[in-house]
Scaffold this motif. Sequence first.
Motif, PDB file in Angstrom:
ATOM      1  N   SER A 150     -71.432 -55.228  12.183  1.00 28.81           N
ATOM      2  CA  SER A 150     -72.816 -54.803  11.787  1.00 28.81           C
ATOM      3  C   SER A 150     -72.812 -53.426  11.541  1.00 28.81           C
ATOM      4  O   SER A 150     -73.353 -52.753  10.611  1.00 28.81           O
ATOM      5  CB  SER A 150     -73.466 -55.159  12.745  1.00 28.81           C
ATOM      6  OG  SER A 150     -74.914 -54.784  12.441  1.00 28.81           O
ATOM      7  N   ILE A 151     -72.057 -52.399  12.412  1.00 28.42           N
ATOM      8  CA  ILE A 151     -71.836 -51.097  12.208  1.00 28.42           C
ATOM      9  C   ILE A 151     -71.120 -50.737  11.033  1.00 28.42           C
ATOM     10  O   ILE A 151     -71.525 -49.966  10.133  1.00 28.42           O
ATOM     11  CB  ILE A 151     -71.337 -50.425  13.269  1.00 28.42           C
ATOM     12  CG1 ILE A 151     -72.175 -50.555  14.744  1.00 28.42           C
ATOM     13  CG2 ILE A 151     -70.966 -48.884  13.180  1.00 28.42           C
ATOM     14  CD1 ILE A 151     -71.340 -50.123  15.934  1.00 28.42           C
ATOM     15  N   MET A 152     -70.239 -51.232  10.645  1.00 26.69           N
ATOM     16  CA  MET A 152     -69.502 -51.158   9.570  1.00 26.69           C
ATOM     17  C   MET A 152     -70.136 -51.590   8.186  1.00 26.69           C
ATOM     18  O   MET A 152     -70.113 -50.613   7.140  1.00 26.69           O
ATOM     19  CB  MET A 152     -68.075 -52.137   9.659  1.00 26.69           C
ATOM     20  CG  MET A 152     -67.252 -52.050   8.352  1.00 26.69           C
ATOM     21  SD  MET A 152     -65.757 -53.404   8.609  1.00 26.69           S
ATOM     22  CE  MET A 152     -66.778 -54.963   8.318  1.00 26.69           C
ATOM     23  N   ALA A 190     -64.030 -52.242  11.448  1.00 27.06           N
ATOM     24  CA  ALA A 190     -64.148 -52.650  12.817  1.00 27.06           C
ATOM     25  C   ALA A 190     -63.049 -52.032  13.872  1.00 27.06           C
ATOM     26  O   ALA A 190     -63.343 -51.609  15.000  1.00 27.06           O
ATOM     27  CB  ALA A 190     -64.585 -53.867  13.043  1.00 27.06           C
ATOM     28  N   SER A 191     -61.986 -52.244  13.524  1.00 23.39           N
ATOM     29  CA  SER A 191     -60.664 -52.070  14.113  1.00 23.39           C
ATOM     30  C   SER A 191     -60.717 -50.579  14.537  1.00 23.39           C
ATOM     31  O   SER A 191     -60.265 -50.035  15.565  1.00 23.39           O
ATOM     32  CB  SER A 191     -59.564 -52.348  13.317  1.00 23.39           C
ATOM     33  OG  SER A 191     -58.963 -51.994  12.378  1.00 23.39           O
ATOM     34  N   ASN A 201     -62.980 -45.934  20.110  1.00 22.44           N
ATOM     35  CA  ASN A 201     -63.679 -46.279  21.323  1.00 22.44           C
ATOM     36  C   ASN A 201     -62.829 -46.648  22.874  1.00 22.44           C
ATOM     37  O   ASN A 201     -63.315 -45.907  23.778  1.00 22.44           O
ATOM     38  CB  ASN A 201     -64.495 -47.633  21.375  1.00 22.44           C
ATOM     39  CG  ASN A 201     -65.641 -47.735  22.436  1.00 22.44           C
ATOM     40  OD1 ASN A 201     -66.566 -46.957  22.882  1.00 22.44           O
ATOM     41  ND2 ASN A 201     -65.710 -49.034  22.990  1.00 22.44           N
ATOM     42  N   ASN A 202     -61.760 -46.968  22.485  1.00 24.60           N
ATOM     43  CA  ASN A 202     -60.795 -47.129  23.690  1.00 24.60           C
ATOM     44  C   ASN A 202     -60.121 -45.887  23.913  1.00 24.60           C
ATOM     45  O   ASN A 202     -59.752 -45.563  24.993  1.00 24.60           O
ATOM     46  CB  ASN A 202     -59.909 -48.137  23.340  1.00 24.60           C
ATOM     47  CG  ASN A 202     -60.395 -49.744  23.302  1.00 24.60           C
ATOM     48  OD1 ASN A 202     -61.155 -50.007  24.043  1.00 24.60           O
ATOM     49  ND2 ASN A 202     -59.636 -50.417  22.529  1.00 24.60           N
ATOM     50  N   GLN A 203     -59.886 -44.899  22.898  1.00 22.51           N
ATOM     51  CA  GLN A 203     -59.337 -43.593  23.286  1.00 22.51           C
ATOM     52  C   GLN A 203     -60.017 -42.631  23.586  1.00 22.51           C
ATOM     53  O   GLN A 203     -59.580 -41.635  24.155  1.00 22.51           O
ATOM     54  CB  GLN A 203     -58.532 -43.211  21.819  1.00 22.51           C
ATOM     55  CG  GLN A 203     -57.514 -44.286  21.200  1.00 22.51           C
ATOM     56  CD  GLN A 203     -57.029 -43.871  19.986  1.00 22.51           C
ATOM     57  OE1 GLN A 203     -57.660 -42.980  19.182  1.00 22.51           O
ATOM     58  NE2 GLN A 203     -55.992 -44.655  19.316  1.00 22.51           N
ATOM     59  N   LEU A 204     -61.181 -42.607  23.364  1.00 20.66           N
ATOM     60  CA  LEU A 204     -62.385 -41.622  23.669  1.00 20.66           C
ATOM     61  C   LEU A 204     -62.448 -41.292  25.222  1.00 20.66           C
ATOM     62  O   LEU A 204     -62.583 -42.165  25.984  1.00 20.66           O
ATOM     63  CB  LEU A 204     -63.563 -41.818  22.983  1.00 20.66           C
ATOM     64  CG  LEU A 204     -64.813 -40.706  23.308  1.00 20.66           C
ATOM     65  CD1 LEU A 204     -64.088 -39.645  22.316  1.00 20.66           C
ATOM     66  CD2 LEU A 204     -66.003 -41.219  22.647  1.00 20.66           C
ATOM     67  N   ASP A 205     -62.217 -40.203  25.580  1.00 21.59           N
ATOM     68  CA  ASP A 205     -62.261 -39.645  27.031  1.00 21.59           C
ATOM     69  C   ASP A 205     -63.558 -39.316  27.463  1.00 21.59           C
ATOM     70  O   ASP A 205     -64.492 -38.787  26.963  1.00 21.59           O
ATOM     71  CB  ASP A 205     -61.605 -38.237  27.179  1.00 21.59           C
ATOM     72  CG  ASP A 205     -61.577 -37.872  28.550  1.00 21.59           C
ATOM     73  OD1 ASP A 205     -62.138 -38.579  29.410  1.00 21.59           O
ATOM     74  OD2 ASP A 205     -60.731 -36.909  28.653  1.00 21.59           O
TER      75      ASP A 205
END
Length: 258
Positions: free
Chosen positions: A60-62, A82-83, A89-93
């Motif tokens: 939806s964001i995409m 989306a990927s 999102n997984n990498q962000l500190d």
Amino acid sequence: MDKDTLFSAFGKWVAPINPNIIPNWQSTTTLDRYVKKLDTLVFLYIFIEAQLEKRKGLRSIMRKLEHDEEFQKQLGIASISASQLSRKNNQLDPEVLQAILCNLITQLHRDARPVSGRIGTVKIIDSSTISVCLQRYKWATFRKTKAGVKLHLRVAFADPDHVYPDKAVVTPARPADRSQKDVLIDESDVTYLMDRGYLDYGKYDSYCERGIRFVSRLKDNAVVEEVEELSVNTDSDIIRDVKVVLGKAHKRMQHPFV
């Protein structure tokens, strides 16, 4: 993206964010190293818009970005997958987001004025438990079949127009709410409101000694001992005014409440 060129409603939402926090992190970490399009600030703006509009997921964001040319101009990118959003999102500190939150809170503290000179700012503390995948979050111990995290949140109420998150702590879901009281209750010039999950007579005695004001709900089986009846003005709406002590035996509080 230059935040000073944003004139939309969305631009007003993100204008208080200090973009200089990101370069400070980039100089000491691998944040945004080799990133050409989806840097941390753009990622943050995308998810702020998604939160405000209650978007259901990454696709939806995409699609929002793909079909909104004005939003593309504001972000400086025309599309994102989306990927890519998922990887970022997984990498962000999370400490970067914590730094941004603390900066926003500092701005709010500067602008907000207490609702009353007598009680000062009111701060409300409570927690929310969020279930997460047991396979991916094994550190977040909760139950045999699922993991969970607990968000302990302190909200400042300065006046009806100034209500904002003031402090946040994330822990595994299993520890009791009161385990974070020392982190959330650390100032003497405010009044704290808390639920019965934070009940701790020993801590209450400590708050009385330190001059920390607080209001807390009691459990149904709480032992309340009346020690002194106080006078009440005849024209007052107060029915009774009594000094009490909470608890009994070795759990009895040393300081009475008026």
